[in-house]
Design a protein around this motif. Sequence first.
Motif, PDB file in Angstrom:
ATOM      1  N   ALA A   1      24.573  -7.278 -11.850  1.00 28.27           N
ATOM      2  CA  ALA A   1      23.315  -7.047 -12.560  1.00 28.27           C
ATOM      3  C   ALA A   1      22.799  -5.623 -12.349  1.00 28.27           C
ATOM      4  O   ALA A   1      22.084  -5.092 -13.190  1.00 28.27           O
ATOM      5  N   ASN A   2      23.159  -5.013 -11.244  1.00 27.50           N
ATOM      6  CA  ASN A   2      22.661  -3.674 -10.901  1.00 27.50           C
ATOM      7  C   ASN A   2      23.771  -2.629 -10.869  1.00 27.50           C
ATOM      8  O   ASN A   2      23.581  -1.555 -10.301  1.00 27.50           O
ATOM      9  N   TYR A   3      24.892  -2.932 -11.475  1.00 23.54           N
ATOM     10  CA  TYR A   3      26.069  -2.069 -11.406  1.00 23.54           C
ATOM     11  C   TYR A   3      25.766  -0.641 -11.855  1.00 23.54           C
ATOM     12  O   TYR A   3      26.123   0.319 -11.163  1.00 23.54           O
ATOM     13  N   ASP A   4      25.101  -0.479 -12.984  1.00 22.82           N
ATOM     14  CA  ASP A   4      24.841   0.866 -13.500  1.00 22.82           C
ATOM     15  C   ASP A   4      23.908   1.656 -12.586  1.00 22.82           C
ATOM     16  O   ASP A   4      24.105   2.859 -12.384  1.00 22.82           O
ATOM     17  N   VAL A   5      22.908   0.988 -12.009  1.00 22.85           N
ATOM     18  CA  VAL A   5      22.003   1.664 -11.071  1.00 22.85           C
ATOM     19  C   VAL A   5      22.771   2.070  -9.817  1.00 22.85           C
ATOM     20  O   VAL A   5      22.631   3.195  -9.323  1.00 22.85           O
ATOM     21  N   LEU A   6      23.583   1.164  -9.289  1.00 21.86           N
ATOM     22  CA  LEU A   6      24.380   1.473  -8.100  1.00 21.86           C
ATOM     23  C   LEU A   6      25.331   2.634  -8.371  1.00 21.86           C
ATOM     24  O   LEU A   6      25.487   3.535  -7.545  1.00 21.86           O
ATOM     25  N   ARG A   7      25.950   2.617  -9.534  1.00 25.87           N
ATOM     26  CA  ARG A   7      26.862   3.704  -9.907  1.00 25.87           C
ATOM     27  C   ARG A   7      26.103   5.030 -10.039  1.00 25.87           C
ATOM     28  O   ARG A   7      26.586   6.078  -9.601  1.00 25.87           O
ATOM     29  N   GLY A   8      24.897   4.983 -10.605  1.00 23.21           N
ATOM     30  CA  GLY A   8      24.085   6.191 -10.731  1.00 23.21           C
ATOM     31  C   GLY A   8      23.692   6.764  -9.378  1.00 23.21           C
ATOM     32  O   GLY A   8      23.794   7.970  -9.152  1.00 23.21           O
ATOM     33  N   VAL A   9      23.272   5.905  -8.453  1.00 26.45           N
ATOM     34  CA  VAL A   9      22.907   6.376  -7.116  1.00 26.45           C
ATOM     35  C   VAL A   9      24.146   6.896  -6.393  1.00 26.45           C
ATOM     36  O   VAL A   9      24.083   7.890  -5.667  1.00 26.45           O
ATOM     37  N   HIS A  10      25.284   6.247  -6.609  1.00 25.15           N
ATOM     38  CA  HIS A  10      26.557   6.712  -6.038  1.00 25.15           C
ATOM     39  C   HIS A  10      26.856   8.140  -6.520  1.00 25.15           C
ATOM     40  O   HIS A  10      27.198   9.013  -5.713  1.00 25.15           O
ATOM     41  N   ILE A  11      26.681   8.381  -7.800  1.00 28.74           N
ATOM     42  CA  ILE A  11      26.927   9.715  -8.362  1.00 28.74           C
ATOM     43  C   ILE A  11      25.948  10.734  -7.778  1.00 28.74           C
ATOM     44  O   ILE A  11      26.340  11.856  -7.429  1.00 28.74           O
ATOM     45  N   LEU A  12      24.689  10.363  -7.638  1.00 28.59           N
ATOM     46  CA  LEU A  12      23.708  11.271  -7.036  1.00 28.59           C
ATOM     47  C   LEU A  12      24.073  11.601  -5.594  1.00 28.59           C
ATOM     48  O   LEU A  12      23.951  12.758  -5.165  1.00 28.59           O
ATOM     49  N   ALA A  13      24.531  10.613  -4.848  1.00 29.46           N
ATOM     50  CA  ALA A  13      24.954  10.859  -3.462  1.00 29.46           C
ATOM     51  C   ALA A  13      26.139  11.814  -3.433  1.00 29.46           C
ATOM     52  O   ALA A  13      26.206  12.717  -2.589  1.00 29.46           O
ATOM     53  N   ILE A  14      27.053  11.639  -4.351  1.00 31.71           N
ATOM     54  CA  ILE A  14      28.216  12.525  -4.415  1.00 31.71           C
ATOM     55  C   ILE A  14      27.793  13.953  -4.750  1.00 31.71           C
ATOM     56  O   ILE A  14      28.313  14.914  -4.181  1.00 31.71           O
ATOM     57  N   ILE A  15      26.825  14.092  -5.661  1.00 31.16           N
ATOM     58  CA  ILE A  15      26.341  15.431  -6.008  1.00 31.16           C
ATOM     59  C   ILE A  15      25.750  16.116  -4.776  1.00 31.16           C
ATOM     60  O   ILE A  15      26.044  17.288  -4.497  1.00 31.16           O
ATOM     61  N   ALA A  16      24.933  15.392  -4.015  1.00 31.23           N
ATOM     62  CA  ALA A  16      24.337  15.972  -2.802  1.00 31.23           C
ATOM     63  C   ALA A  16      25.413  16.313  -1.786  1.00 31.23           C
ATOM     64  O   ALA A  16      25.383  17.385  -1.157  1.00 31.23           O
TER      65      ALA A  16
END
Length: 155
Positions: A7-22
């Motif tokens: 249910a939260n896959y896209d949000v989790l993926r988005g936060v994952h991408i933000l963590a990778i950017i940092a």
Amino acid sequence: MSDWIAANYDVLRGVHILAIIAWMAGLLYLPRLFAYHTGAAPGSELDVTFQTMEGKLLRIIMNPAMAVAWILGLTLLWHRYNLAGAAVFAQPWLIAKLAGVIFVTGWHHYLALARKAFARGENKKSQKFWRATNELPFLAAIVMVIAVTTEFGSR
């Protein structure tokens, strides 16, 4: 739990991408700091300033970003495994991404050890070395992003 992840896959993926950017920002910036730090005399005011900057970059940005990237990456991988089974691990794109993740994690730890060497006044690497290796994480990121976005080998 798996339903919550779905249910939260896209949000989790988005936060994952933000963590990778940092994380990637730190991986690209720390060697540049080392290149400049190489010219500072051990114990000088400039040396202390660089040590402070490098230490904070690792502790406040890089380490937490790496932890979040790993936790969410493993969570997303677990979700894919639940959907596709063990066959997901045979996908060339995932193998390339995991190899890249292992490389950048190893590079992160290498940089952390180098920071400790600078703190002891024992840096053995030249400014040229730090400038030459500065882009290694970005090269790995190129491979990982292309692998993930195209999912090559899975069709």
